[in-house]
Scaffold this active site. Sequence first.
Site, PDB file in Angstrom:
ATOM      1  N   ASP A 189     -48.859 -42.604  64.967  1.00 43.07           N
ATOM      2  CA  ASP A 189     -48.995 -41.251  65.489  1.00 43.07           C
ATOM      3  C   ASP A 189     -50.249 -41.206  66.367  1.00 43.07           C
ATOM      4  OD1 ASP A 189     -47.964 -38.222  64.420  1.00 43.07           O
ATOM      5  OD2 ASP A 189     -49.918 -38.314  65.408  1.00 43.07           O
ATOM      6  N   GLU A 260     -37.874 -44.321  55.747  1.00 36.16           N
ATOM      7  CA  GLU A 260     -38.630 -43.782  54.599  1.00 36.16           C
ATOM      8  C   GLU A 260     -39.012 -42.358  54.964  1.00 36.16           C
ATOM      9  OE1 GLU A 260     -38.984 -45.343  51.852  1.00 36.16           O
ATOM     10  OE2 GLU A 260     -38.458 -47.386  52.413  1.00 36.16           O
ATOM     11  N   CYS A 294     -45.954 -38.314  50.897  1.00 42.05           N
ATOM     12  CA  CYS A 294     -44.499 -38.130  50.835  1.00 42.05           C
ATOM     13  C   CYS A 294     -44.025 -38.019  49.390  1.00 42.05           C
ATOM     14  CB  CYS A 294     -43.797 -39.288  51.529  1.00 42.05           C
ATOM     15  SG  CYS A 294     -44.290 -40.887  50.863  1.00 42.05           S
TER      16      CYS A 294
HETATM   17  P1  NAD Z   1     -42.624 -37.199  62.058  1.00 44.20           P
HETATM   18  O1  NAD Z   1     -41.227 -37.548  61.759  1.00 44.20           O
HETATM   19  O2  NAD Z   1     -42.881 -35.993  62.881  1.00 44.20           O
HETATM   20  O3  NAD Z   1     -43.361 -38.383  62.819  1.00 44.20           O
HETATM   21  C1  NAD Z   1     -43.421 -39.692  62.292  1.00 44.20           C
HETATM   22  C2  NAD Z   1     -43.597 -40.668  63.434  1.00 44.20           C
HETATM   23  O4  NAD Z   1     -42.430 -40.612  64.253  1.00 44.20           O
HETATM   24  C3  NAD Z   1     -44.773 -40.357  64.360  1.00 44.20           C
HETATM   25  O5  NAD Z   1     -45.347 -41.550  64.820  1.00 44.20           O
HETATM   26  C4  NAD Z   1     -44.098 -39.634  65.514  1.00 44.20           C
HETATM   27  O6  NAD Z   1     -44.816 -39.723  66.732  1.00 44.20           O
HETATM   28  C5  NAD Z   1     -42.784 -40.386  65.595  1.00 44.20           C
HETATM   29  N1  NAD Z   1     -41.696 -39.654  66.236  1.00 44.20           N
HETATM   30  C6  NAD Z   1     -41.478 -38.326  66.265  1.00 44.20           C
HETATM   31  N2  NAD Z   1     -40.341 -38.056  66.962  1.00 44.20           N
HETATM   32  C7  NAD Z   1     -39.850 -39.246  67.372  1.00 44.20           C
HETATM   33  C8  NAD Z   1     -38.709 -39.648  68.119  1.00 44.20           C
HETATM   34  N3  NAD Z   1     -37.844 -38.750  68.597  1.00 44.20           N
HETATM   35  N4  NAD Z   1     -38.511 -40.967  68.344  1.00 44.20           N
HETATM   36  C9  NAD Z   1     -39.379 -41.882  67.858  1.00 44.20           C
HETATM   37  N5  NAD Z   1     -40.474 -41.566  67.140  1.00 44.20           N
HETATM   38  C10 NAD Z   1     -40.705 -40.268  66.903  1.00 44.20           C
HETATM   39  O7  NAD Z   1     -43.367 -37.131  60.671  1.00 44.20           O
HETATM   40  P2  NAD Z   1     -44.890 -36.751  60.413  1.00 44.20           P
HETATM   41  O8  NAD Z   1     -45.026 -35.271  60.445  1.00 44.20           O
HETATM   42  O9  NAD Z   1     -45.763 -37.561  61.281  1.00 44.20           O
HETATM   43  O10 NAD Z   1     -45.096 -37.325  58.935  1.00 44.20           O
HETATM   44  C11 NAD Z   1     -44.884 -36.576  57.820  1.00 44.20           C
HETATM   45  C12 NAD Z   1     -43.523 -36.886  57.249  1.00 44.20           C
HETATM   46  O11 NAD Z   1     -43.441 -38.255  56.891  1.00 44.20           O
HETATM   47  C13 NAD Z   1     -43.270 -36.116  55.965  1.00 44.20           C
HETATM   48  O12 NAD Z   1     -41.950 -35.657  55.986  1.00 44.20           O
HETATM   49  C14 NAD Z   1     -43.444 -37.181  54.884  1.00 44.20           C
HETATM   50  O13 NAD Z   1     -42.761 -36.895  53.696  1.00 44.20           O
HETATM   51  C15 NAD Z   1     -42.920 -38.392  55.576  1.00 44.20           C
HETATM   52  N6  NAD Z   1     -43.416 -39.621  54.954  1.00 44.20           N
HETATM   53  C16 NAD Z   1     -42.542 -40.381  54.241  1.00 44.20           C
HETATM   54  C17 NAD Z   1     -42.998 -41.531  53.595  1.00 44.20           C
HETATM   55  C18 NAD Z   1     -42.056 -42.380  52.768  1.00 44.20           C
HETATM   56  O14 NAD Z   1     -42.425 -43.500  52.441  1.00 44.20           O
HETATM   57  N7  NAD Z   1     -40.878 -41.905  52.425  1.00 44.20           N
HETATM   58  C19 NAD Z   1     -44.335 -41.913  53.713  1.00 44.20           C
HETATM   59  C20 NAD Z   1     -45.194 -41.121  54.458  1.00 44.20           C
HETATM   60  C21 NAD Z   1     -44.713 -39.976  55.094  1.00 44.20           C
END
Ligand code: NAD
Length: 523
Positions: A189, A260, A294
């Site tokens: 990010d 994930e 998460c």
């Molecule tokens: P997010 O989905 O907004 O972003 C995650 C990543 O994806 C970032 O690097 C973002 O820039 C990228 N991204 C966003 N849109 C994209 C697209 N269209 N194509 C490619 N990449 C894209 O999530 P967030 O707000 O950064 O993180 C929080 C979320 O992550 C929460 O829902 C949390 O539960 C989850 N999370 C899950 C785990 C797990 O192991 N299950 C671990 C940590 C966080």
Amino acid sequence: MTLTPVQLTRPASVTDALLRQLVERVPGTGATWQLTEVYTGEVLVALPQSAPADIEAAYATARAAQRQWAATPVRERLAVFRRAHTLFVDNARTTADLIQVESGKNRRMAIEETCDPPMVMSHYLKRAAKLLAPVKRGGPVPMLTTSTEIRQPKGVVGIIAPWNFPFATGISDAIPALMAGNAVVLKPDNKTALSPLHGVRMLEEAGLPKGLFQVVCGEGPDVGPTLIDNADYVMFTGSTATGRVIGERAGRNLIGCCLELGGKNPMIVLEDADLAETVQGAVFGAFGNTGQICMHIERIYVPESRYDEFRDAFVAAAKALDVRAAYDFGPEMGSLVSVDHLGRVRSHVDDAVAKGATVLCGGRPRPDLGPAFFEPTVLEGVTKDMLCGVTETFGPVVALHRYRTVDEAVALANDTDYGLNASVWGGNLDAARAVAARIESGNVNINDILATAYAAKGTPSGGVKNSGVGARHGDQGLLKYTDVQNMAVLKKQVMGAKPGEDYGKHVERMLSGLKMMRRTRIR
Ligand code: NAD
């Protein structure tokens, strides 16, 4: 609302020179993004933004380096991680400084996060050579045929990581991919690119070939398509909504992916749970990492008979938390990651209150502590017509619910589209296990919130339902980064009818051979 800037001295290790060296690694052609110190809102560094051509070039460099890396014996590849383990542990404090300035989490969580990649390295240093060794299996004709399962690296793995554990998700998921002979292109990010860049630097210092681990930066929707279209496999950690977009694109390209995703994780307190321990666990579950884990807890189910004592003790503990901005180990809770995210958390609380929920404590932003601080918040009366009743809030907000029977508690815990983590607390472990087994969740912790499951690196950890596809950790956490090549050898031409042989006789011989092999358990 007026924001009072917080007077803080940036950690001494986070110098302008270090910041410049880190972001220099990111390919870009001019456009930049202002990466800020969360506690103060001050700009730390201009982060280059990678255009599609930069990402394609990063893949080309990674692909060239990968061919040589894949040809390097496994034991030499693993030696890099043996050295890296020491470097990562020795540099934990600087890494924690970077994690803290970019994410705003408290120092206790930042230092714990630094431990994750070394733990993953340790596990796979013990396991990888065995997992990657060819496995000879029998062929269809005993003695005369063999089939060997050979693990080939996928090629270049695209990793997309979130901001909540930027160092752990950016680096830990890359370790088994690299050990298996792949290259990696990581997209962290924008807000939290510093600590993963520092991780890549340490890996290179430990001997990882230059070029093998690339980092590109940009907003997800801008860089995502090129990142996925050039990858041989995608490892994504983030929200369920983004996970669907990634999964669809990977599916169209016929490449594998591991997703994930988010959770709406329940905690069930059983009648015989120890109150003090359970309250302490719940405080971490709800407010650890400012509620941005998460696997953290957003719903707590308490038996009617113990509800009042639990609620009173829990609310008192939440109110007593030391919440503030500091680069020392004092605060028990830090900031949310950004003012934007604060808006989301606040909207969930406001929506719940407007629809009839009661705020038992917290519920407000705290601009006096920093731009993105929000109070530890405990709600009562949350229902499924409220945003925070069904979707992940991902902040320090938790709802308390009463239950009458264990069946009701299990039904309520399962009444969600998510299935990432759950926590069951009770004195009788057999009874607690029986409840845990009924919860639809990829991880279930008994008398703990999440650490026991997450730190067990030998066991796969992933989500079910809308919380994910695939898993990290365990054997599959490395094997998913490989393709199987089935190398089969026929030592003598014994398959099929011999030239001129009556085909009916051949079929008879073949069928009785099948029976004989079954009887003698050869096949
Ligand atoms: P997010 O989905 O907004 O972003 C995650 C990543 O994806 C970032 O690097 C973002 O820039 C990228 N991204 C966003 N849109 C994209 C697209 N269209 N194509 C490619 N990449 C894209 O999530 P967030 O707000 O950064 O993180 C929080 C979320 O992550 C929460 O829902 C949390 O539960 C989850 N999370 C899950 C785990 C797990 O192991 N299950 C671990 C940590 C966080």
